[in-house]
Scaffold this motif. Structure first.
Motif, short mmCIF file in Angstrom:
data_model
loop_
_atom_site.label_atom_id
_atom_site.label_comp_id
_atom_site.label_asym_id
_atom_site.label_seq_id
_atom_site.Cartn_x
_atom_site.Cartn_y
_atom_site.Cartn_z
N ILE A 50 45.58 29.00 52.06
CA ILE A 50 46.56 29.51 53.02
C ILE A 50 46.34 31.01 53.05
N VAL A 51 46.01 31.54 54.22
CA VAL A 51 45.70 32.97 54.34
C VAL A 51 46.56 33.62 55.41
N ASN A 52 46.82 34.89 55.21
CA ASN A 52 47.46 35.72 56.23
C ASN A 52 46.37 36.50 56.93
N ILE A 53 46.34 36.40 58.24
CA ILE A 53 45.40 37.17 59.03
C ILE A 53 46.04 37.49 60.37
N LYS A 54 46.02 38.75 60.73
CA LYS A 54 46.59 39.21 62.01
C LYS A 54 47.99 38.67 62.25
N ASP A 55 48.88 38.87 61.31
CA ASP A 55 50.29 38.47 61.42
C ASP A 55 50.48 36.97 61.57
N SER A 56 49.51 36.17 61.14
CA SER A 56 49.62 34.71 61.18
C SER A 56 49.28 34.14 59.81
N ARG A 57 49.83 33.00 59.52
CA ARG A 57 49.51 32.27 58.29
C ARG A 57 48.74 31.03 58.71
N ILE A 58 47.54 30.88 58.16
CA ILE A 58 46.63 29.81 58.58
C ILE A 58 46.10 29.09 57.35
N ALA A 59 45.97 27.77 57.43
CA ALA A 59 45.35 26.98 56.37
C ALA A 59 43.91 26.66 56.81
N ILE A 60 42.97 26.95 55.92
CA ILE A 60 41.58 26.60 56.20
C ILE A 60 41.00 25.92 54.97
N SER A 61 40.01 25.07 55.20
CA SER A 61 39.38 24.35 54.09
C SER A 61 38.52 25.32 53.27
N ARG A 62 38.26 24.94 52.03
CA ARG A 62 37.38 25.75 51.18
C ARG A 62 36.00 25.84 51.80
N GLN A 63 35.55 24.74 52.44
CA GLN A 63 34.25 24.73 53.08
C GLN A 63 34.18 25.79 54.20
N MET A 64 35.24 25.85 55.01
CA MET A 64 35.29 26.84 56.09
C MET A 64 35.40 28.25 55.50
N ALA A 65 36.20 28.40 54.43
CA ALA A 65 36.35 29.71 53.79
C ALA A 65 35.03 30.18 53.18
N GLY A 66 34.16 29.25 52.85
CA GLY A 66 32.86 29.61 52.32
C GLY A 66 31.95 30.24 53.35
N LYS A 67 32.26 30.10 54.62
CA LYS A 67 31.46 30.68 55.70
C LYS A 67 31.92 32.08 56.06
N ILE A 68 33.06 32.50 55.49
CA ILE A 68 33.63 33.81 55.78
C ILE A 68 33.32 34.73 54.61
N MET A 69 32.52 35.76 54.87
CA MET A 69 32.12 36.69 53.81
C MET A 69 33.01 37.92 53.83
N VAL A 70 33.49 38.30 52.64
CA VAL A 70 34.38 39.47 52.51
C VAL A 70 33.77 40.47 51.55
#
Length: 70
Positions: A50-70
């Motif tokens: 569960i992440v906060n991004i741009k004033d929104s709270r969104i649930a994403i899978s670990r697999q999808m989160a693995g495609k987002i590099m920080v």
């Protein structure tokens, strides 16, 4: 850089790169996951982040989160 999936709960990071095929990139872009955007991991629930991004709270899978590099 490291995948968003490895960020600890409560941590904030800045998105550096979004990977995946064109459809995945477009979907994540539509949700606000773009380079330069701050993102905070709020909690983990049933293997999803569960992440906060741009004033929104969104649930994403670990697999999808693995495609987002920080």
């Amino acid at each position: 850089m490291m995948p968003l999936a490895l960020i600890n709960t409560g941590e904030e990071a800045v998105i550096r790169k979004v990977g995946g095929d064109a459809a995945i990139k477009r979907h994540l872009n539509d949700l606000g996951f773009v380079a330069g955007a701050p993102v905070r991991v709020v909690s983990e629930l049933d293997g999803h982040l569960i992440v906060n991004i741009k004033d929104s709270r969104i649930a994403i899978s670990r697999q999808m989160a693995g495609k987002i590099m920080v």
